[in-house]
Design a protein around this motif. Structure first.
Motif, PDB file in Angstrom:
ATOM      1  N   ASP A   1       0.838  -1.197   0.000  1.00  0.00           N
ATOM      2  CA  ASP A   1       0.000   0.000   0.000  1.00  0.00           C
ATOM      3  C   ASP A   1       0.878   1.254   0.000  1.00  0.00           C
ATOM      4  O   ASP A   1       2.105   1.153  -0.111  1.00  0.00           O
ATOM      5  CB  ASP A   1      -0.993  -0.032   1.174  1.00  0.00           C
ATOM      6  CG  ASP A   1      -0.315   0.065   2.534  1.00  0.00           C
ATOM      7  OD1 ASP A   1       0.864   0.495   2.606  1.00  0.00           O
ATOM      8  OD2 ASP A   1      -0.964  -0.273   3.528  1.00  0.00           O
ATOM      9  N   SER A   2       0.269   2.416   0.138  1.00  0.00           N
ATOM     10  CA  SER A   2       1.038   3.665   0.036  1.00  0.00           C
ATOM     11  C   SER A   2       2.018   3.849   1.188  1.00  0.00           C
ATOM     12  O   SER A   2       2.961   4.629   1.081  1.00  0.00           O
ATOM     13  CB  SER A   2       0.088   4.865  -0.043  1.00  0.00           C
ATOM     14  OG  SER A   2      -0.696   4.956   1.120  1.00  0.00           O
ATOM     15  N   GLY A   3       1.832   3.120   2.281  1.00  0.00           N
ATOM     16  CA  GLY A   3       2.768   3.174   3.398  1.00  0.00           C
ATOM     17  C   GLY A   3       3.831   2.094   3.325  1.00  0.00           C
ATOM     18  O   GLY A   3       4.636   1.951   4.240  1.00  0.00           O
ATOM     19  N   GLY A   4       3.825   1.312   2.232  1.00  0.00           N
ATOM     20  CA  GLY A   4       4.832   0.263   2.061  1.00  0.00           C
ATOM     21  C   GLY A   4       4.503  -1.047   2.752  1.00  0.00           C
ATOM     22  O   GLY A   4       5.343  -1.940   2.823  1.00  0.00           O
TER      23      GLY A   4
ATOM     24  N   MET B   1      14.755   5.341  -9.247  1.00  0.00           N
ATOM     25  CA  MET B   1      15.486   5.674  -8.022  1.00  0.00           C
ATOM     26  C   MET B   1      16.939   5.211  -8.171  1.00  0.00           C
ATOM     27  O   MET B   1      17.861   5.870  -7.694  1.00  0.00           O
ATOM     28  CB  MET B   1      14.818   5.003  -6.823  1.00  0.00           C
ATOM     29  CG  MET B   1      15.363   5.463  -5.475  1.00  0.00           C
ATOM     30  SD  MET B   1      15.134   7.265  -5.217  1.00  0.00           S
ATOM     31  CE  MET B   1      16.282   7.564  -3.868  1.00  0.00           C
TER      32      MET B   1
ATOM     33  N   ARG C   1       8.596  -1.523  -2.110  1.00  0.00           N
ATOM     34  CA  ARG C   1       8.722  -0.457  -1.098  1.00  0.00           C
ATOM     35  C   ARG C   1       9.568   0.697  -1.611  1.00  0.00           C
ATOM     36  O   ARG C   1       9.274   1.860  -1.338  1.00  0.00           O
ATOM     37  CB  ARG C   1       9.334  -1.025   0.185  1.00  0.00           C
ATOM     38  CG  ARG C   1       8.343  -1.859   0.965  1.00  0.00           C
ATOM     39  CD  ARG C   1       8.885  -2.256   2.331  1.00  0.00           C
ATOM     40  NE  ARG C   1       7.852  -2.966   3.079  1.00  0.00           N
ATOM     41  CZ  ARG C   1       8.067  -3.917   3.970  1.00  0.00           C
ATOM     42  NH1 ARG C   1       9.310  -4.285   4.244  1.00  0.00           N
ATOM     43  NH2 ARG C   1       7.078  -4.498   4.595  1.00  0.00           N
TER      44      ARG C   1
ATOM     45  N   LEU D   1      17.235  -0.337   0.303  1.00  0.00           N
ATOM     46  CA  LEU D   1      16.483  -0.131  -0.941  1.00  0.00           C
ATOM     47  C   LEU D   1      16.879  -1.221  -1.940  1.00  0.00           C
ATOM     48  O   LEU D   1      17.938  -1.827  -1.810  1.00  0.00           O
ATOM     49  CB  LEU D   1      16.819   1.238  -1.544  1.00  0.00           C
ATOM     50  CG  LEU D   1      16.614   2.456  -0.645  1.00  0.00           C
ATOM     51  CD1 LEU D   1      16.866   3.736  -1.448  1.00  0.00           C
ATOM     52  CD2 LEU D   1      15.208   2.467  -0.065  1.00  0.00           C
TER      53      LEU D   1
ATOM     54  N   ASN E   1      16.491   3.121   5.052  1.00  0.00           N
ATOM     55  CA  ASN E   1      15.130   2.548   5.057  1.00  0.00           C
ATOM     56  C   ASN E   1      15.132   1.028   5.056  1.00  0.00           C
ATOM     57  O   ASN E   1      14.347   0.386   4.352  1.00  0.00           O
ATOM     58  CB  ASN E   1      14.348   3.069   3.844  1.00  0.00           C
ATOM     59  CG  ASN E   1      14.074   4.561   3.912  1.00  0.00           C
ATOM     60  OD1 ASN E   1      13.275   5.012   4.724  1.00  0.00           O
ATOM     61  ND2 ASN E   1      14.780   5.341   3.094  1.00  0.00           N
TER      62      ASN E   1
ATOM     63  N   VAL F   1       7.324   2.834  -3.889  1.00  0.00           N
ATOM     64  CA  VAL F   1       6.274   3.631  -3.242  1.00  0.00           C
ATOM     65  C   VAL F   1       6.860   4.693  -2.326  1.00  0.00           C
ATOM     66  O   VAL F   1       6.312   5.786  -2.201  1.00  0.00           O
ATOM     67  CB  VAL F   1       5.268   2.708  -2.514  1.00  0.00           C
ATOM     68  CG1 VAL F   1       5.741   2.330  -1.131  1.00  0.00           C
ATOM     69  CG2 VAL F   1       3.900   3.381  -2.444  1.00  0.00           C
ATOM     70  N   MET F   2       7.998   4.413  -1.704  1.00  0.00           N
ATOM     71  CA  MET F   2       8.502   5.399  -0.735  1.00  0.00           C
ATOM     72  C   MET F   2       9.178   6.590  -1.391  1.00  0.00           C
ATOM     73  O   MET F   2       9.319   7.644  -0.771  1.00  0.00           O
ATOM     74  CB  MET F   2       9.405   4.738   0.319  1.00  0.00           C
ATOM     75  CG  MET F   2      10.820   4.497  -0.059  1.00  0.00           C
ATOM     76  SD  MET F   2      11.819   3.997   1.398  1.00  0.00           S
ATOM     77  CE  MET F   2      11.402   2.273   1.582  1.00  0.00           C
ATOM     78  N   PHE F   3       9.574   6.449  -2.652  1.00  0.00           N
ATOM     79  CA  PHE F   3      10.135   7.595  -3.361  1.00  0.00           C
ATOM     80  C   PHE F   3       9.216   8.073  -4.489  1.00  0.00           C
ATOM     81  O   PHE F   3       9.501   9.070  -5.156  1.00  0.00           O
ATOM     82  CB  PHE F   3      11.534   7.277  -3.889  1.00  0.00           C
ATOM     83  CG  PHE F   3      12.524   7.084  -2.775  1.00  0.00           C
ATOM     84  CD1 PHE F   3      12.990   8.182  -2.066  1.00  0.00           C
ATOM     85  CD2 PHE F   3      12.925   5.823  -2.389  1.00  0.00           C
ATOM     86  CE1 PHE F   3      13.865   8.025  -1.002  1.00  0.00           C
ATOM     87  CE2 PHE F   3      13.792   5.649  -1.320  1.00  0.00           C
ATOM     88  CZ  PHE F   3      14.266   6.756  -0.628  1.00  0.00           C
TER      89      PHE F   3
END
Lengths: 133, 133, 133, 133
Positions: free
Chosen positions: C32-35, C70, C58, C91, C88, C61-63
């Protein structure tokens, strides 16, 4: 000597104003001389840069130089630099983390921005340390 | 739905005022609905409670209930509850972490205080969510 | 805004069909949008790529960009990029992690495949996001 | 012997149907005999129970008994049980994790539900292993 919350909040607010003037969604972290978080703001940036901002600030304060200066030191060690980057739960040596000194020249903390280009992040962080000079 | 930085900053400032009125050196963390940090202030508290505040806020938002409510659920499982406390990189179920809901009743984040008694931390955190009700 | 389970399951199934058509044993993760994980399938791949798929999703979505984008940003920082890779909880910037946007263009999650070549994984993941466009 | 993806997907789907019939927002995880994720679905549950479901399934498969049976074994050791709960990156011994055996009686994986009461989670997980009996 450690930065107080009041001074950290002042620094953070100046950085926030700078980021808003530049219109960049960044995360900004202020840490004390022990590298522990004291004030933080995520200006609706992607959440991936939260850790970038904290790691840049910690990298600056734990080596006593701005984050990209530590980067230059490590680059001089070529591939061996990997080991240093991997230390201390991970350094981040991109520009944008700057040490905060008191009037006597002692390091009392650091502030870092992440989410812009290295140059923009450095500009935002540097704006905030004027208050202590 | 995620809390915006502006709303998180408002909540944080209300909690800071409450903590100052109570004269307690706490750390206060605001996280979004995914548990990621959005605003943080350490009011000259010991640095050990930084992680307490963040973990209380995450515990609240990830289970959708205030931190001590999750504590009661886990206590009902006796010794087996320890396994739950150990999950998700560590829960913290002492009072002081409260969920933040929007007008529609959806959880958009959480705020937590740490450094006072559980009752004081809860009072500080609860003061801040009035703005969203 | 977060992707619902129903939409995540749809995306996963399309990716599974694509992987079967290509006859590649991959792992596919939807976050989801929160990973946070929402749907996952390991099509008899080696288990080492489970974490690859989750980390690619993840990272995206996190970047807010596909995983290899990325990677390009980090490559531009040369050796210093390693610090970002280490953030995090790690990555993974190989191709194959793609963001999922809703009709309004907001990121609601990400899907990633791992186990094929970067190009194959990207093809599998991209097939799945057609449903949201 | 390891459960195949096809069988894991069948088990997951049966558990999903059961959860929908009970109308409970749970997370359901299927792991292979090595405890590695093979299929997963979060039915719009809070994200805190993702790790619960995975840990319950791993606890079951790594000790070869349903999760709450391991809980009873540990409870018999009183306070000393803490150490066991803390092992293997954290056990979770609440009911809801059940081993999956093949026709020959060998453990080939485990399935776990989290988000309901322990009894509901157990009912959901048990429904799914009928297919292998």
């Amino acid at each position: 000597m450690n930065i107080t919350y009041n001074d950290a909040a002042k620094a953070l607010n100046i950085a926030i104003e700078k980021a808003k003037a530049l219109n960049i969604p960044v995360s900004i972290a202020v840490v004390d001389s022990g590298g522990h978080l004291i004030a933080f703001a995520r200006l609706d940036s992607v959440y991936g840069v939260i850790d970038f901002a904290i790691k840049k600030a910690r990298t600056a304060v734990m080596f006593g130089v701005d984050s990209e200066v530590m980067g230059s030191i490590i680059s001089g060690a070529d591939l061996q630099g990997y080991g240093m980057l991997n230390s201390n739960d991970g350094l981040l040596t991109v520009a944008g983390g700057v040490v905060i000194k008191n009037q006597g020249g002692n390091i009392i903390g650091a502030i870092a921005s992440s989410g812009g280009t290295p140059e923009q992040d450095k500009e935002i962080a540097n704006a905030a340390i004027v208050v202590f000079s």
